[in-house]
Design an enzyme around this catalytic site. Structure first.
Site, mmCIF file in Angstrom:
data_model
loop_
_atom_site.group_PDB
_atom_site.id
_atom_site.type_symbol
_atom_site.label_atom_id
_atom_site.label_comp_id
_atom_site.label_asym_id
_atom_site.label_seq_id
_atom_site.Cartn_x
_atom_site.Cartn_y
_atom_site.Cartn_z
ATOM 1 N N TYR A 1 0.853 -1.262 0.043
ATOM 2 C CA TYR A 1 -0.058 0.135 -0.048
ATOM 3 C C TYR A 1 0.764 1.148 0.019
ATOM 4 O O TYR A 1 2.234 1.085 0.089
ATOM 5 C CB TYR A 1 -1.057 -0.012 1.359
ATOM 6 C CG TYR A 1 -1.781 -1.181 0.902
ATOM 7 C CD1 TYR A 1 -2.859 -1.266 -0.249
ATOM 8 C CD2 TYR A 1 -1.905 -2.002 1.880
ATOM 9 C CE1 TYR A 1 -3.626 -2.423 -0.158
ATOM 10 C CE2 TYR A 1 -2.967 -3.231 1.776
ATOM 11 C CZ TYR A 1 -3.943 -3.338 0.546
ATOM 12 O OH TYR A 1 -4.549 -4.442 0.427
ATOM 13 N N ARG B 1 1.989 -1.036 11.297
ATOM 14 C CA ARG B 1 1.950 -2.285 10.651
ATOM 15 C C ARG B 1 3.252 -2.274 9.595
ATOM 16 O O ARG B 1 2.983 -1.371 8.488
ATOM 17 C CB ARG B 1 0.840 -2.751 10.058
ATOM 18 C CG ARG B 1 0.930 -4.143 9.361
ATOM 19 C CD ARG B 1 -0.448 -4.812 9.112
ATOM 20 N NE ARG B 1 -0.754 -5.996 9.901
ATOM 21 C CZ ARG B 1 -1.385 -6.939 9.596
ATOM 22 N NH1 ARG B 1 -2.338 -6.803 8.565
ATOM 23 N NH2 ARG B 1 -1.606 -8.118 10.190
ATOM 24 N N GLY C 1 -6.342 -13.479 12.459
ATOM 25 C CA GLY C 1 -6.928 -13.061 11.198
ATOM 26 C C GLY C 1 -7.896 -14.125 10.764
ATOM 27 O O GLY C 1 -9.166 -14.536 10.995
ATOM 28 N N CYS D 1 -12.147 -16.751 1.599
ATOM 29 C CA CYS D 1 -11.354 -15.642 2.154
ATOM 30 C C CYS D 1 -10.691 -14.612 1.012
ATOM 31 O O CYS D 1 -11.398 -13.959 0.188
ATOM 32 C CB CYS D 1 -10.758 -15.384 3.348
ATOM 33 S SG CYS D 1 -9.386 -16.739 3.394
ATOM 34 N N CYS E 1 -16.327 -18.024 4.234
ATOM 35 C CA CYS E 1 -15.157 -19.047 4.786
ATOM 36 C C CYS E 1 -15.512 -20.433 4.516
ATOM 37 O O CYS E 1 -16.597 -20.729 4.533
ATOM 38 C CB CYS E 1 -14.985 -18.922 6.318
ATOM 39 S SG CYS E 1 -14.099 -20.037 7.098
#
Length: 673
Positions: free
Chosen positions: A195, A243, A339, A370, A382
Site C-alpha cells: 500500500y 504495521r 485473522g 476469504c 469461509c
C-alpha cells in the site's frame, strides 16, 4: 571439618522438578501495556477486510453482526482500512473517513466494539497504486513513481507531486483526528503489503529523486512525517501502532535489516508498538502461510522486538491457542494478531482463554472463501464457517426435531453438529470406523494436516453436543424406524468414477482413494490422471511414499489446480516443482499394461492413479422407509468442495425446520424421546 559447615549435596540428592510451562490460557490472558493503554490480554483481532458491511464508507448492520461476536474476549480489535482519501480506496466495501460526516457512523461501531469488552482500534490505509480504477471512480491510481504493480493490478499509476504528498499527510492527520473523535482508543498505520506508504519505503516501487525518494532516509521521510504529524494531532493518550513488513520476500524489496531500521525510526518518532507482517502482492512466495511449509513472519517479529524493545504484534497463520501462546513464550512477540482463524471461529478468543469450553473450529488455510473471493472483489466467506457474511440471515423458528443423518464426512458431521446445537435430537450413522470421510483422505497428502483437524473438530463437537453416533454400521430401515426421525439427511459422499478410456485387463489402475487410504503403496513410475486438487494430492503423496517418478496428466485440459484458489494454485505448483512432478496437458487415448497412451505420445507407467471425476453415492436412499422425507447434501447431492458441503449442511437443517414450521407439524423431539 566443622559439623556446621554446609556440605555439597550428594549426586543422588533429589533435584527440584523443572517448572511446568504456563498453560496457554494463562499466557494469553496476561495484561500488557500498549502505549498509554493497558490491554486486558495478549490477543488482537488482526486488521482484515471482508469486502462487505460498508456502503459508501458507512458501516452496516451486517458488519456489526460479523465483528462484534468475534471481538468478545480480544484485548484489542482493529477495524481495517479506514480510507483517508477518495483515491486511496482499495476495495468496494471499507470505511471512508476523509470527511467529518463519517465520524458519527463509525462512532456507533466503536461503541459496539467497546460494549463487547474489547478495546476498539482503527487502521488507516491509503492504497496508492494497489487498487483498480474501477474502485476509485475511473481515476488513475497514485504512487511515488509511475511503476505498475507486479501483481493483481496492472494499471501504471500517476506519480504524486510534492504538493500532493503534503496533502495526503494532512489527510492522514485529519483521518486520525476523526477516528479519535469517533471513540477509537488506538490507531494502526498500515505501512505494509504494497500500500501507499510501503510503496514509498520500498526501492522497488520508489524511484523518486526528490526529498521523498532515493536513499533509505528519504524513502522513510513520508512515513515519519505521517506518524509525527498524527502524534502531534492526537496527543499521547492515544496508542499508535504501525504495521510494517518484516520482509517483502522479493529480491529488490525490503529485507529484515531494513525493517528493523524502519521500526527503530518509527518508535523514535512516536510509535508505541509495531505490528510485523510480511509479503507484498507479487512476492514469491506470496506468503499467506498456506498449509505447506514456507517463510514465516515471526522470526522477523522477534528481530524487531529485540531491536526496539517496543511491544510487537506477531501475525501469520496463528490458528490455535497453543500456537499463540508459544509465539509469546518464545519471545517472538508480545501480542498475537488473529485473522483467518477468527473468521473461521467467531468464538476464537473466548475458547483460547478458556471462557468457553468447546473445540475450536480450524481454519484450513486454503483461502477459497476469504482471499480468493476478495481477489475478485466479492464478499468474503469461509470454507469452514459459511455464516460469514450472512450472519443476519433468518433462522427458522421451530421446535426441536429428531433428525437422522447418514454419512459422517464433512457434510454429514456438520449437519449433525449444527442440528444438535440448535436443540435437535440427532442420530448420525457412518458405515466406516471414523468420522471425517473425504477429509481423512485429504489429510494424508503433504500439507493436508488441517483437513484432519476439521475431522477432529467435528468428532469433538459431536461428543460435546451429545449426538448419537453409530459407526461401522450401514443405515437400514430397522435402525431408522426405531429412531423415528422427522427427516433423514443423506450425506454419503462420492466415489471416484472409473475412466471412460479404453484400458487393458492388466492395466495397473487405482483411484486416488486407493492410494491415499494406503491400500497399495506407490511404486515405480506413477501417472496420475486428473488436474484438480485430488489429483495433486495423490501425486504429492506418491512422490513422498516411494514412487520413482510421478507425472500428472491433464486429460480434460481443465488447467492444473483449476478447483483451488489462485494462491493455493501457486503453492501447489511450487510443491510439484520441488518434487520434480511434471504436468502434461494431453488427452489419454488408452491405458495399456505398462503405458499410458497420450495423444502426444506414450508414458511408461508402473501404476496409474485415476483422480478425474467423482460419482455421487446415493444407495442409502434405497434403504429408507418410504414415508421419511429425505434430503441429499454434499457430494451425495453433487461432488463439489468442502465449503459447498458445509454451507449445504446448515441450509438443509434450516430447510427441514422451515418446512416443519410452515406445516405446523406436531412431531417434535420431546414426543419421540
Amino acid at each position: 571439618m566443622d559439623q556446621h559447615t554446609p556440605q555439597p549435596p550428594p549426586d543422588h540428592a533429589p533435584q527440584a522438578p523443572p517448572k511446568a510451562p504456563a498453560p496457554a490460557a494463562e499466557i494469553l490472558a496476561a495484561p500488557i501495556a500498549f502505549g498509554p493503554l493497558t490491554l486486558a490480554n495478549r490477543l488482537i483481532i488482526a486488521p482484515h477486510t471482508v469486502n462487505f458491511g460498508f456502503v459508501r464508507g458507512i458501516p452496516q448492520e451486517d458488519y456489526f453482526a460479523y465483528i462484534t461476536p468475534r471481538a468478545r474476549g480480544f484485548g484489542l480489535t482493529w477495524v481495517p482500512m479506514a480510507c483517508p482519501d477518495p483515491l486511496g480506496r482499495a476495495e468496494p466495501s471499507q470505511p471512508w473517513l476523509w470527511d467529518d460526516r463519517f465520524i458519527a457512523p463509525l462512532a456507533r461501531l466503536a461503541d459496539a466494539l467497546r460494549d463487547t469488552g474489547t478495546t476498539p482500534g482503527l487502521q488507516i490505509c491509503h492504497a496508492g497504486r494497489q487498487t483498480s480504477p474501477k474502485i476509485i471512480d475511473g481515476q488513475t491510481p497514485v504512487a511515488p513513481s509511475p511503476i505498475a504493480p507486479p501483481s493483481v493490478y496492472r494499471t501504471v499509476p500517476r506519480a504524486l507531486t510534492a504538493g500532493e504528498i503534503e496533502g495526503i499527510i494532512e489527510s492522514y492527520v485529519q483521518t486520525a483526528r476523526r477516528g479519535v473523535q469517533a471513540g477509537f482508543c488506538a490507531l494502526n498505520l498500515h505501512f505494509a503489503h504494497s500500500y501507499l506508504v510501503h510503496q514509498f519505503l520500498s526501492p522497488a516501487s520508489n524511484h523518486r529523486e526528490d526529498e521523498y525518494g532515493g536513499d533509505f532516509e528519504r524513502r522513510l521521510r513520508f512515513a515519519l512525517q505521517i506518524l509525527s504529524s498524527i502524534r502531534g494531532e492526537v496527543g499521547t493518550q492515544i496508542a499508535i501502532d504501525v504495521r510494517i513488513n518484516g520482509s517483502d520476500f522479493t529480491p529488490d524489496g525490503l529485507q529484515v535489516p531494513d525493517s528493523i531500521a524502519i521500526a527503530e525510526a518509527l518508535i523514535f518518532a512516536g510509535a508505541d508498538a509495531i505490528n510485523v507482517s510480511g509479503g507484498v502482492y507479487g512476492s514469491s512466495p506470496f506468503n499467506l502461510l498456506l498449509p505447506f511449509e514456507g517463510e514465516e513472519f515471526l522470526p522477523a517479529a522477534r528481530a524487531v522486538r529485540a531491536a526496539t524493545g517496543a511491544p510487537v504484534t506477531g501475525v501469520g497463520r496463528i490458528r490455535t491457542a497453543a500456537e499463540a501462546a508459544a509465539a509469546i513464550a518464545s519471545e517472538d512477540c508480545d501480542l498475537v494478531g488473529i485473522g483467518r482463524a477468527v473468521i473461521a471461529d467467531p468464538q476464537w478468543a473466548q475458547k483460547a482463554l478458556g471462557l468457553i469450553t468447546a473445540p475450536m473450529r480450524p481454519c484450513l488455510g486454503t483461502l477459497d472463501g476469504c482471499s480468493e473471493r476478495l481477489r475478485h472483489f466479492e464478499p468474503a466467506t469461509c470454507q469452514v464457517m459459511p455464516e460469514v457474511g450472512r450472519e443476519l440471515r433468518p433462522i427458522p423458528e421451530d421446535q426441536a426435531r429428531r433428525i437422522a443423518i447418514i454419512g459422517a464426512g464433512p457434510a454429514g458431521a456438520e449437519a449433525a453438529t449444527y442440528a444438535a446445537a440448535r436443540g435437535d435430537t440427532v442420530l448420525l450413522v457412518e458405515r466406516s470406523a471414523f468420522i471425517g470421510g473425504s477429509l481423512l483422505l485429504a489429510a494424508k497428502a503433504p500439507g493436508g494436516a488441517p483437513f484432519a483437524q476439521l475431522a477432529e473438530f467435528h468428532q469433538a463437537e459431536l461428543a460435546r453436543l451429545g449426538v448419537q453416533v453409530v459407526l461401522r454400521h450401514q443405515a437400514d430401515a430397522a435402525l431408522l424406524e426405531a429412531f423415528a426421525p422427522f427427516a433423514v439427511i443423506i450425506a454419503t459422499g462420492a466415489r471416484p468414477a472409473l475412466p471412460g478410456i479404453p484400458l487393458s485387463d492388466d492395466a495397473p489402475l487405482l483411484t486416488d482413494e486407493d492410494v491415499l487410504s494406503g491400500e497399495q503403496a506407490p511404486h515405480g513410475d506413477v501417472v496420475v490422471i486428473g488436474a484438480g486438487r485430488r489429483a495433486i494430492a495423490a501425486a504429492l503423496f506418491c512422490a513422498e511414499h516411494g514412487a520413482r517418478t510421478v507425472t500428472i496428466v491433464d486429460h480434460d485440459g481443465t488447467r492444473l489446480a483449476y478447483d483451488a484458489s489462485a494462491l493455493m494454485r501457486r503453492a501447489y505448483k511450487q510443491q510439484l516443482q520441488a518434487r520434480n512432478i511434471e504436468a502434461v496437458l494431453s488427452p489419454v487415448e488408452e491405458i495399456a499394461d505398462h503405458h499410458v497412451i497420450l495423444r502426444s505420445g506414450p508414458l511408461h507407467a508402473d501404476l496409474v492413479v485415476f483422480a478425474l471425476r467423482l460419482s455421487s453415492l446415493r444407495e442409502a436412499a434405497n434403504l429408507l422407509p418410504r414415508h421419511l422425507p429425505r434430503h441429499f447434501i454434499g457430494d451425495a447431492k453433487e461432488p463439489r468442495s468442502i465449503m459447498d458441503a458445509i454451507v449445504e449442511a446448515r441450509d438443509c437443517v434450516d430447510a427441514v425446520h422451515r418446512t416443519a414450521a410452515a406445516a405446523g407439524d406436531p412431531r417434535v423431539s420431546a414426543n419421540r424421546s
